[in-house]
Design an enzyme around this catalytic site. Structure first.
Site, PDB file in Angstrom:
ATOM      1  N   CYS A 104     -54.754 -32.235  99.026  1.00  0.00           N
ATOM      2  CA  CYS A 104     -55.491 -32.855  97.932  1.00  0.00           C
ATOM      3  C   CYS A 104     -55.869 -31.781  96.909  1.00  0.00           C
ATOM      4  O   CYS A 104     -56.452 -30.756  97.259  1.00  0.00           O
ATOM      5  CB  CYS A 104     -56.739 -33.528  98.482  1.00  0.00           C
ATOM      6  SG  CYS A 104     -57.956 -33.983  97.235  1.00  0.00           S
ATOM      7  N   GLU A 105     -55.528 -32.004  95.665  1.00  0.00           N
ATOM      8  CA  GLU A 105     -55.802 -30.990  94.652  1.00  0.00           C
ATOM      9  C   GLU A 105     -57.271 -30.914  94.264  1.00  0.00           C
ATOM     10  O   GLU A 105     -57.682 -29.969  93.584  1.00  0.00           O
ATOM     11  CB  GLU A 105     -54.953 -31.232  93.409  1.00  0.00           C
ATOM     12  CG  GLU A 105     -55.270 -32.496  92.632  1.00  0.00           C
ATOM     13  CD  GLU A 105     -54.369 -32.669  91.425  1.00  0.00           C
ATOM     14  OE1 GLU A 105     -54.873 -33.114  90.379  1.00  0.00           O
ATOM     15  OE2 GLU A 105     -53.150 -32.363  91.510  1.00  0.00           O
ATOM     16  N   HIS A 106     -58.066 -31.868  94.688  1.00  0.00           N
ATOM     17  CA  HIS A 106     -59.490 -31.855  94.348  1.00  0.00           C
ATOM     18  C   HIS A 106     -60.311 -30.995  95.309  1.00  0.00           C
ATOM     19  O   HIS A 106     -61.265 -30.343  94.901  1.00  0.00           O
ATOM     20  CB  HIS A 106     -60.054 -33.281  94.344  1.00  0.00           C
ATOM     21  CG  HIS A 106     -59.481 -34.139  93.275  1.00  0.00           C
ATOM     22  ND1 HIS A 106     -59.372 -35.512  93.398  1.00  0.00           N
ATOM     23  CD2 HIS A 106     -58.955 -33.821  92.052  1.00  0.00           C
ATOM     24  CE1 HIS A 106     -58.823 -36.005  92.298  1.00  0.00           C
ATOM     25  NE2 HIS A 106     -58.552 -35.011  91.477  1.00  0.00           N
ATOM     26  N   HIS A 107     -59.952 -31.012  96.611  1.00  0.00           N
ATOM     27  CA  HIS A 107     -60.747 -30.283  97.597  1.00  0.00           C
ATOM     28  C   HIS A 107     -59.926 -29.298  98.423  1.00  0.00           C
ATOM     29  O   HIS A 107     -60.471 -28.613  99.283  1.00  0.00           O
ATOM     30  CB  HIS A 107     -61.437 -31.266  98.555  1.00  0.00           C
ATOM     31  CG  HIS A 107     -62.386 -32.193  97.874  1.00  0.00           C
ATOM     32  ND1 HIS A 107     -62.029 -33.472  97.486  1.00  0.00           N
ATOM     33  CD2 HIS A 107     -63.683 -32.034  97.496  1.00  0.00           C
ATOM     34  CE1 HIS A 107     -63.063 -34.053  96.893  1.00  0.00           C
ATOM     35  NE2 HIS A 107     -64.071 -33.218  96.894  1.00  0.00           N
ATOM     36  N   GLN A 145     -52.086 -38.530  95.786  1.00  0.00           N
ATOM     37  CA  GLN A 145     -51.180 -39.497  96.413  1.00  0.00           C
ATOM     38  C   GLN A 145     -50.562 -40.423  95.384  1.00  0.00           C
ATOM     39  O   GLN A 145     -49.372 -40.767  95.468  1.00  0.00           O
ATOM     40  CB  GLN A 145     -51.922 -40.302  97.481  1.00  0.00           C
ATOM     41  CG  GLN A 145     -51.024 -41.288  98.216  1.00  0.00           C
ATOM     42  CD  GLN A 145     -51.755 -42.012  99.332  1.00  0.00           C
ATOM     43  OE1 GLN A 145     -52.646 -41.463  99.967  1.00  0.00           O
ATOM     44  NE2 GLN A 145     -51.379 -43.254  99.587  1.00  0.00           N
ATOM     45  N   HIS A 173     -56.968 -39.229 104.255  1.00  0.00           N
ATOM     46  CA  HIS A 173     -57.421 -38.115 103.423  1.00  0.00           C
ATOM     47  C   HIS A 173     -58.615 -37.444 104.084  1.00  0.00           C
ATOM     48  O   HIS A 173     -59.683 -38.056 104.232  1.00  0.00           O
ATOM     49  CB  HIS A 173     -57.803 -38.618 102.025  1.00  0.00           C
ATOM     50  CG  HIS A 173     -56.630 -39.040 101.198  1.00  0.00           C
ATOM     51  ND1 HIS A 173     -56.207 -38.344 100.087  1.00  0.00           N
ATOM     52  CD2 HIS A 173     -55.761 -40.085 101.339  1.00  0.00           C
ATOM     53  CE1 HIS A 173     -55.146 -38.934  99.559  1.00  0.00           C
ATOM     54  NE2 HIS A 173     -54.863 -39.999 100.304  1.00  0.00           N
ATOM     55  N   CYS A 175     -60.472 -35.228 102.916  1.00  0.00           N
ATOM     56  CA  CYS A 175     -61.579 -35.043 101.975  1.00  0.00           C
ATOM     57  C   CYS A 175     -62.543 -36.222 102.019  1.00  0.00           C
ATOM     58  O   CYS A 175     -63.713 -36.097 101.632  1.00  0.00           O
ATOM     59  CB  CYS A 175     -61.068 -34.827 100.558  1.00  0.00           C
ATOM     60  SG  CYS A 175     -60.082 -36.183  99.902  1.00  0.00           S
TER      61      CYS A 175
END
Length: 218
Positions: A104-107, A145, A173, A175
Site C-alpha cells: 500500500c503506497e499510503h502506509h 488496488q 489490506h 493497513c
C-alpha cells in the site's frame, strides 16, 4: 561488526515469477539510503539499533523493498516476449485465483489476495504464464488496488486488442487489518471491465460464474 550480511546485488532473473523476462535496467532501490532511513526509524521509536535483533534489520528491509518493488524494473515488452499467438478461438479465457502481494503506497504495509483475469480473444491469445506475470509486474510496486486492477486490464487490452477484458482483484489490506479501524476480516474487491465485458451482461455473468459461481441481474 563481524559477520555482517553481504550486500546483495539484485539479479532480477532470480525472481521466479519473472525469471529472465526482466530487462537489464539498473535496480531502482538505493540500498544505502533505505538502510539509513530504517536505522533512523529504529532510533526514532526509542530502540537500540545496535542490539542483536536489530543491527541487521536495515539491510533486511532494504532487501525486502528490492523484492517488493521489482515490478518497476520490468520491461513489459520483454515480459510478453513474443508470447502472443494467432489462434482461431473466440470464447472466454479465464485465469483465476492468481496469488499476489503488494505494498500500500499510503502506509507501506502489504495488501495481499487473489486476482482473476479474463479476456475474449480477437484472433490473438497470450501465453498462459504471462497473465500471472502481468499481475506480478503491477503488484510488485507501491500501489493502490484500484489502480492495479485498471493497469492489468489496460495492459491486456493494449497488448491483445481483445473483444473484451475483465479483471477482479480481492485483497486483505494490513493497513486496515492491524491499525486504524482494525477490521481483520474485511476484504476489498475491485473490478475493471472493458469491451464486451462492460457492454454485455451475459459476458459479465459468465465471468463472475467462473470466479464466484454466481450470476448478476440487471
Amino acid at each position: 561488526m563481524e559477520n555482517a550480511m553481504p550486500k546483495m546485488q539484485t539479479d532480477p532473473s532470480e525472481f521466479d515469477i519473472f525469471r529472465d523476462d526482466l530487462s537489464d535496467r539498473p535496480n531502482l532501490v538505493n540500498e544505502e539510503a533505505v538502510e539509513s532511513a530504517v536505522r533512523s526509524i529504529i532510533e526514532a521509536i526509542g530502540e537500540d539499533g545496535k542490539r542483536e535483533g536489530l543491527w541487521q534489520t536495515p539491510l533486511r528491509v532494504a532487501r525486502m523493498f528490492e523484492e517488493m518493488t521489482v515490478g518497476y524494473n520490468v520491461d513489459p515488452g520483454k515480459l510478453v516476449n513474443e508470447a502472443v499467438f494467432t489462434v482461431d478461438y473466440d470464447q472466454m479465457v479465464v485465469v483465476r485465483d492468481i496469488d499476489f502481494a503488494s505494498l500500500c503506497e499510503h502506509h507501506l504495509l502489504p495488501f495481499l489476495g487473489k486476482a482473476h483475469v479474463a479476456y475474449i480473444p480477437n484472433g490473438k491469445v497470450i501465453g498462459l504464464s504471462k497473465i500471472p506475470r502481468v499481475v506480478e509486474m503491477f503488484a510488485r510496486r507501491l500501489q493502490l488496488q484500484e489502480r492495479m486492477t485498471q493497469q492489468i486490464a489496460a495492459f491486456l487490452e493494449e497488448t491483445l486488442h481483445p473483444r473484451g477484458v475483465g479483471v477482479v482483484v480481492e485483497a486483505l489490506h494490513l493497513c486496515m487489518a492491524i491499525r486504524g479501524v482494525k477490521k481483520a476480516n474485511a476484504r476489498m474487491i475491485t473490478s475493471a471491465v472493458r469491451g464486451s465485458f462492460k457492454e454485455n451482461l451475459n459476458t459479465r455473468n459468465e465471468f463472475f460464474t467462473h470466479i464466484y459461481h454466481t450470476h448478476i441481474t440487471e
